[in-house]
Design a protein around this motif. Structure first.
Motif, short mmCIF file in Angstrom:
data_model
loop_
_atom_site.label_atom_id
_atom_site.label_comp_id
_atom_site.label_asym_id
_atom_site.label_seq_id
_atom_site.Cartn_x
_atom_site.Cartn_y
_atom_site.Cartn_z
N LYS A 93 0.03 14.96 -5.93
CA LYS A 93 1.07 15.75 -5.27
C LYS A 93 1.99 16.34 -6.33
N GLU A 94 2.72 17.38 -5.93
CA GLU A 94 3.59 18.05 -6.89
C GLU A 94 4.52 17.05 -7.58
N GLY A 95 4.65 17.18 -8.89
CA GLY A 95 5.57 16.32 -9.62
C GLY A 95 5.03 14.92 -9.91
N MET A 96 3.80 14.66 -9.45
CA MET A 96 3.23 13.33 -9.65
C MET A 96 2.68 13.20 -11.08
N GLU A 97 3.04 12.12 -11.75
CA GLU A 97 2.52 11.86 -13.08
C GLU A 97 1.10 11.30 -12.95
N ARG A 98 0.32 11.47 -14.03
CA ARG A 98 -1.04 10.94 -14.01
C ARG A 98 -1.05 9.44 -13.71
N LYS A 99 -0.06 8.74 -14.27
CA LYS A 99 -0.01 7.28 -14.06
C LYS A 99 0.23 6.92 -12.59
N ASP A 100 1.10 7.71 -11.91
CA ASP A 100 1.35 7.44 -10.48
C ASP A 100 0.07 7.67 -9.68
N LEU A 101 -0.62 8.75 -10.05
CA LEU A 101 -1.87 9.07 -9.36
C LEU A 101 -2.88 7.94 -9.57
N LEU A 102 -2.97 7.48 -10.82
CA LEU A 102 -3.91 6.40 -11.13
C LEU A 102 -3.56 5.15 -10.34
N SER A 103 -2.27 4.81 -10.29
CA SER A 103 -1.96 3.53 -9.66
C SER A 103 -2.14 3.61 -8.14
N ALA A 104 -1.88 4.78 -7.53
CA ALA A 104 -2.15 4.93 -6.09
C ALA A 104 -3.64 4.76 -5.81
N ASN A 105 -4.47 5.32 -6.71
CA ASN A 105 -5.91 5.23 -6.50
C ASN A 105 -6.46 3.84 -6.82
N VAL A 106 -5.84 3.18 -7.77
CA VAL A 106 -6.27 1.81 -8.07
C VAL A 106 -6.16 0.95 -6.80
N LYS A 107 -5.05 1.12 -6.07
CA LYS A 107 -4.87 0.34 -4.85
C LYS A 107 -6.01 0.60 -3.86
#
Ligand code: NAI
Length: 333
Positions: free
Chosen positions: A93-107
């Motif tokens: 999503k807009e403004g999302m850092e790669r790390k946030d994206l990774l951690s959402a997907n890890v879950k």
């Protein structure tokens, strides 16, 4: 007719699934003699949309479809499945850092990996499409330890098909005249589309792509960056990511895995590395792959030079970083 196989598709209410389901149901992938039962997983807010997809599946009247089960429950989704297509993921999503994206997907991939491990057939063939595909596949495999490592793959076939398409259009030939392109590494803009071993058949004669194109500068620069950035170019134009071509690539990937590749021909797939080509063992890395009797093997002994080594090392470095970030995002327990 054979006994039906069970296929789970996650993200089943999304746009790739909408192009994919018909091709699977029509026998294009697993064969005209292979009935299918679809397990369609999506999140709870999408259940109404998914009901609509199931109505449409019924309305196709395709004889190979022996069932379509819409669900938001992991046990129902993964119970006894023979094939698992992980299309759904958390979008950036807009403004999302790669790390946030990774951690959402890890879950997501942790809980789906655990469910796959518990409920799926042990010989389930797994294909991860949802991005970041390689690292999501890594996490999924990590949490499904009872399933053989060679059953985990991620999709780089779309990149592979894009590379073929670019060469074919440059040489004004049909894409099926182009053979043995390779996508190395990550399904991201660091991927290395490699045509150093590729050939093209023109007027019945097979020629190396480098000889046919006669423009090393184009092959090493524009061609590589066009393929690397093709996904972003489609998003810029369509305001949506590739879906028709992604669904077609998923079918190509699974059809070749199911039925095998032609003699002396290879395809690109992300698989769990065995260390071939000095890639970190365990990393989900795209390689040139041959398939016989359902068994994947990496094409060995292809020549490396400084230029290709540098590109391969760069995409490997990105994957190692993604993997380390993803592992950090997993719960300590
Ligand atoms: P989409 O947004 O249209 O559909 C995704 C679906 O997944 C949605 O219905 C959403 O509700 C669902 N979903 C989200 N979280 C879920 C969960 N935890 N469990 C089950 N379902 C869940 O997206 P689209 O266009 O179908 O793309 C799907 C994914 O494929 C994206 O991550 C995209 O980046 C990726 N992709 C990968 C390609 C590749 O070559 N590896 C090529 C093109 C897209």
């Amino acid at each position: 007719l054979k006994d039906p196989i069970r296929i789970v598709i996650t993200g089943a209410a999304g746009q790739i699934a909408y192009s994919l389901i018909h091709q699977i149901c029509s026998g294009d992938v697993f064969g005209q003699d292979q009935p299918v039962i679809l397990h369609l997983l999506d999140i709870t807010p999408m259940m109404t949309v998914l009901q609509g997809v199931v109505m449409e599946i019924e309305d196709t009247s395709l004889p190979l479809v022996k069932g379509a089960i819409p669900t938001d429950d992991l046990e129902t989704a993964f119970k006894n499945v023979d094939v698992a297509l992980f299309v759904g993921a958390m979008p950036r999503k807009e403004g999302m850092e790669r790390k946030d994206l990774l951690s959402a997907n890890v879950k997501i991939f942790k809980s789906q990996g655990t469910a796959l491990d518990t409920y799926a057939n042990k010989n389930v063939k797994v294909l991860v499409v949802g991005n970041p595909a390689n690292t999501n596949c890594y996490i999924l495999a990590h949490y499904a330890p009872s399933i053989p490592r060679e059953n985990f793959t991620c999709l780089t076939r779309l990149d592979h098909n894009r590379a073929k398409g670019q060469i074919a259009s440059r040489l004004k030939v049909s894409p099926d005249a182009v053979k043995n392109v390779i996508i190395w590494g990550n399904h991201s803009s660091t991927q290395f589309p490699d045509v150093r071993s590729a050939t093209v058949t023109i007027h019945g004669k097979e020629t190396p792509v480098y000889e046919a194109v006669k423009d090393d500068n184009w092959l090493k620069n524009d061609f590589v960056s066009t393929v690397q950035k093709r996904g972003a170019a489609v998003i810029a134009a369509r305001k949506l990511s590739s879906a028709m071509s992604a669904a077609k690539a998923i079918c190509d990937h699974m059809r070749d895995w199911w039925h095998g590749t032609n003699e002396n021909e290879w395809v690109s797939m992300g698989i769990i590395s065995d260390g071939s080509y000095d890639i970190e063992k365990g990393l989900v890395f795209s390689y040139p792959i041959e398939i016989k009797n359902g068994k994947l093997s990496i094409v060995q002994d292809l020549k490396m030079d400084d230029w290709s080594r540098e590109l391969i090392d760069k995409t490997q470095k990105e994957l190692v970083e993604e993997k380390n970030d993803a592992l950090k995002a997993t719960d300590p327990e």
